[in-house]
Motif scaffolding. Structure first.
Motif, mmCIF file in Angstrom:
data_model
loop_
_atom_site.group_PDB
_atom_site.id
_atom_site.type_symbol
_atom_site.label_atom_id
_atom_site.label_comp_id
_atom_site.label_asym_id
_atom_site.label_seq_id
_atom_site.Cartn_x
_atom_site.Cartn_y
_atom_site.Cartn_z
ATOM 1 N N ASP A 176 -17.065 60.069 90.129
ATOM 2 C CA ASP A 176 -16.806 59.064 91.166
ATOM 3 C C ASP A 176 -17.303 59.547 92.526
ATOM 4 N N ASP A 177 -16.871 58.869 93.553
ATOM 5 C CA ASP A 177 -17.250 59.110 94.944
ATOM 6 C C ASP A 177 -17.175 60.601 95.318
ATOM 7 N N TRP A 207 -12.010 59.899 89.629
ATOM 8 C CA TRP A 207 -11.469 59.603 90.963
ATOM 9 C C TRP A 207 -10.056 60.149 91.157
ATOM 10 N N CYS A 262 -17.278 47.045 90.826
ATOM 11 C CA CYS A 262 -16.024 47.501 91.429
ATOM 12 C C CYS A 262 -16.077 47.088 92.888
ATOM 13 N N TRP A 275 -14.138 46.874 87.342
ATOM 14 C CA TRP A 275 -12.986 47.731 87.581
ATOM 15 C C TRP A 275 -11.882 46.770 88.032
ATOM 16 N N ASP A 311 -19.717 50.124 93.660
ATOM 17 C CA ASP A 311 -18.549 49.783 94.470
ATOM 18 C C ASP A 311 -18.946 48.994 95.724
ATOM 19 N N LYS A 369 -21.015 53.022 88.350
ATOM 20 C CA LYS A 369 -19.878 52.311 88.930
ATOM 21 C C LYS A 369 -20.321 51.879 90.320
ATOM 22 N N ASN A 386 -16.638 48.442 99.284
ATOM 23 C CA ASN A 386 -15.274 48.677 99.744
ATOM 24 C C ASN A 386 -14.887 48.068 101.075
ATOM 25 N N ARG A 405 -12.413 51.043 106.328
ATOM 26 C CA ARG A 405 -12.571 52.305 105.598
ATOM 27 C C ARG A 405 -13.719 53.115 106.213
ATOM 28 N N ASP A 430 -7.596 49.010 91.480
ATOM 29 C CA ASP A 430 -7.360 50.434 91.747
ATOM 30 C C ASP A 430 -5.967 50.849 91.320
ATOM 31 N N TRP A 463 -20.990 57.120 90.428
ATOM 32 C CA TRP A 463 -20.497 56.129 91.397
ATOM 33 C C TRP A 463 -21.515 55.909 92.519
ATOM 34 N N SER A 512 -13.297 47.955 95.753
ATOM 35 C CA SER A 512 -11.930 48.404 96.056
ATOM 36 C C SER A 512 -11.028 47.936 94.920
ATOM 37 N N GLY A 513 -11.392 48.298 93.714
ATOM 38 C CA GLY A 513 -10.712 47.736 92.543
ATOM 39 C C GLY A 513 -11.364 46.410 92.203
ATOM 40 N N ARG A 557 -20.508 63.531 102.186
ATOM 41 C CA ARG A 557 -19.369 62.750 101.689
ATOM 42 C C ARG A 557 -18.235 63.688 101.284
#
Ligand code: GLA
Length: 694
Positions: A330-331, A300, A479, A498, A443, A441, A445, A408, A501, A375, A481-482, A337
């Motif tokens: 990651d993303d 990331w 995870c 995670w 997530d 991972k 968010n 987001r 962040d 991710w 957002s952290g 995207r």
């Protein structure tokens, strides 16, 4: 009704004495009392029978695990609900129970309200007290449930509370207050556990520390809306309570339907916060594979959305050469995207960025001997996605056709919609089947706003369970957002979190210290970030970043292809060092020192047999004193002589003193290390030293 009236749950460390009078009432939750026969238990309960003061109900009002207004309890009732306005104050009475020295299972009913509760209080093998209830509607009319919590009494001497708050990039910040009269209510209405959610609520004897004082703690094992509270009224015992937070109409039970609460986990420690942590860590370590935790590189902060096979393959080369064992993309790898504005929901490998798919990168990573991780953010949807354009009704909102503000740039996928659930399950399943993926991972968010979260949270658990069943060898990281989804509910289904962040080591010292009250080090992702922190702009020496990440599941979140030769050499040494201490750090007992200088923190991990240990002295700011306070290292075997080595695998701390120490090792008995301590030199701020005992 069985024949005993008082139940004693005990495990040698903790005793819970419960009398069955109407509903289970806890007469003692605290230090182990030893073996007590039934007459001693009855006498104990009689000895603490509440008086009947003036101007109060004419019967004693014992505090039960389900405090109820109808029994005279003036505080927060545990069971709240109604049948169109009636039966809002049910009078539940135990009709049956079974007990052992570890658990009490009971059934309580209110025939008039046509409600039945099945409850369990058990001391788990880890030493945690687990409380869980299930409510059933036995009547023909719907029962609207507003909440089903539970409460545990703490003694009056537990006069101080510790709980946590936080935000993105600074999770789990402690706050203390006295346990005064009134209700201290922590609600999390974010549809995920929450950055600011209190991971637990602690009450203790005033001034309780890491190694001192008596402490009682409560945690709600749930990843959606929840409440945790401490309450004290002039006419009742102080309590810690909690449960799921239900929104109006979220749970309406038809005849025969049930609502199961999340588990509440509680712990008592007679020796400070570290004693609580020991029980929570034991619980979270149960049943996890013994496989060493691989060194991770997460892409990331190295590349963000700039996905390019050549660049990532070369980063993988650098990572492998440094000793990295797991490479996590990651993303940014799926359709549309190219930024955080689009694509969530379109879970197909992006053909423009990855014309030959992900397999060329995965094969390369695997050929370098590393595992590959990927991710996902399965529960989300960007309005700018093919999925949303095809199924705008799959986004979760307060009512059909209405969506909350985007966050987001994204909305929440309604997992309660069977078609949406089937789609996302099949996309994840297919991607995991078509690629050699060892790690996900996962997530999440954004907060959920103005929409039900009970069904969404259950569906999220179902989705995880189903995928784990189909892909049992894939490890999953929680995870959000952290660190906004860290709780024992999600950790029953995932392998690590995670933590935040924020990879700034100074902030991480705090975030990991307090997250670590509940989580053992190996469950907390802790990565060495870039020299200049992306979230705070601070600059830290590699040695400080490494010493900080050493007390978690170690990894890297940094474009190491841009690192200097010196930094790379430091990283290689750090990774080697991590590999040599990970079995100690990931299996040992966590020790945090009540160090007298607030400018420095000392923490460590001691092997279960106390044969070895690793400590960290972290100088956070400058100290007021010119000569630092001696560092005591508790938790050791007093009779054992240890070799003490001062380690700086990625460099020694920068100092402010005239002489440079030789950092030679010493031999000292555990008694001297814990009672006399070590005099360390004068550190600059934001520096740390590893102290290894063997
Ligand atoms: C969240 C995570 C980060 C990273 C980004 C990707 O913020 O916490 O670690 O994965 O999403 O968009």
């Amino acid at each position: 009704m069985a024949n005993t009236e008082v139940v004693h749950l005990q495990d040698g460390l903790t005793s819970v004495v419960v009398s069955i009078r109407g509903l289970p009432a806890i007469a003692h939750w605290g230090k182990a009392l030893g073996a007590l026969d039934q007459s001693a238990l009855t006498a104990l309960v009689d000895a603490v029978e509440p008086p009947i003061p003036h101007n109060s109900p004419d019967v004693p009002v014992p505090l039960t695990v389900l405090p109820a207004a109808v029994a005279g309890h003036s505080g927060r009732p545990a069971l709240r609900g109604h049948r169109s306005g009636t039966h809002f104050a049910p009078a539940l009475t135990v009709t049956d129970y079974t007990a052992s020295d570890r658990s009490l299972r009971y059934t309580a009913t209110d025939p008039a309200a046509e409600l039945t509760v099945n409850g369990v209080l058990e001391l788990t093998p880890s030493g945690l007290l687990r409380v869980q209830h299930t409510l059933r509607n036995d009547g023909d009319s719907p029962y609207h449930l507003d909440g089903l919590e539970a409460a545990l009494p703490v003694p009056a001497r537990a006069g101080e509370l510790l709980d946590f708050t936080g935000r993105w990039s600074r999770e789990r910040q402690p706050q203390r207050r006295s346990l005064d009269y009134g209700t201290w209510l922590r609600e999390s209405r974010r549809g995920r556990t929450g950055h600011d959610a209190t991971i637990g609520l602690l009450a203790g004897t005033p001034g309780f520390g890491f190694r001192t004082g008596e402490v009682w703690a409560l945690h709600v094992a749930w990843s959606g809306n929840h409440v945790t509270y401490a309450e004290r009224f002039p006419d009742s015992t102080p309590v810690l309570g909690g449960g799921e937070l239900l929104l109006p109409g979220e749970v309406v039970l038809a005849r025969g339907e049930e609502y199961a609460t999340p588990s509440l986990y509680a712990a008592y420690s007679g020796n400070g916060i570290d004693g609580l942590s020991a029980a929570f860590h034991r619980k979270l370590r149960e049943g996890r594979p013994a496989k060493p935790r691989p060194v991770v590189l997460n892409t990331w902060e190295a590349v963000y959305f700039d996905h390019d096979l050549e660049r990532l393959a070369s980063l993988a080369d650098t990572a492998a050469a440094a000793g990295v064992e797991r490479f996590v993309l990651d993303d940014g790898w799926f359709r549309h995207r190219r930024a955080d504005t689009a694509g969530l929901g379109d879970w197909y490998v992006d053909e423009t960025v990855w014309p030959d798919g992900l397999n060329p990168l995965i094969k390369h990573v695997r050929s370098l001997g590393m595992e590959f991780g990927l991710w996902f953010e399965p529960e989300m949807i960007n309005p700018d996605s093919d999925l949303f354009r095809a199924h705008p009704d799959w986004a979760l909102g307060p009512r059909p056709g209405v969506l909350p503000p985007s966050w987001r740039n994204q909305q929440v996928l309604n997992l309660g919609n069977p078609d949406a659930f089937a789609y996302i399950l099949s996309r994840l399943d297919t991607l995991l089947s078509e690629h050699d993926i060892a790690f996900v991972k996962w997530d999440h968010n954004r907060d959920l706003i103005a929409s039900g979260t009970h069904a969404q949270t259950l569906a999220y658990y179902r989705l995880l369970d189903e995928l784990r069943e189909r892909h049992p060898n894939v490890e999953i990281e929680s995870c959000s957002s952290g660190g906004a989804r860290i709780d024992l509910g999600v950790l029953e289904r995932t392998d690590r979190v995670w933590t935040s962040d924020c990879n700034d080591a100074l902030e991480r010292q705090q975030i990991q210290r307090w997250t670590g009250v509940f989580l053992p080090p190996e469950l907390m992702g802790a990565h060495v970030g870039p020299t200049h922190s992306h979230t705070t702009g601070r600059t830290h020496d590699l040695s400080f970043r490494v010493a900080t990440a050493m007390f978690g599941h170690f990894g890297i979140e940094w474009d190491i292809s841009s690192a200097t030769a010196e930094e790379r050499a430091g990283l290689v040494a750090a990774i080697e060092y991590y590999k040599s201490v990970r079995s100690l750090v990931h299996n040992g007992n966590v020790v945090r020192v009540d160090h007298p200088d607030p400018a420095a923190w000392v923490h460590g991990v001691v092997a279960p047999d106390r044969s070895e240990a690793l400590f960290c002295y972290a100088q956070l700011t400058t100290s007021v004193g010119t000569k630092p306070a001696r560092v005591l290292l508790p938790g050791l075997d007093p009779d054992r002589t240890y070799t003490v080595s001062f380690d700086g695998p990625a460099g020694y701390p920068a100092l402010t003193q005239r002489e440079t120490p030789t950092w030679e090792s010493l031999r000292l008995p555990g008694s001297a290390l814990s009672e006399v301590g070590l005099q360390l030199p004068v550190f600059n701020p934001e520096q740390a030293l590893l102290i290894r005992l063997s």
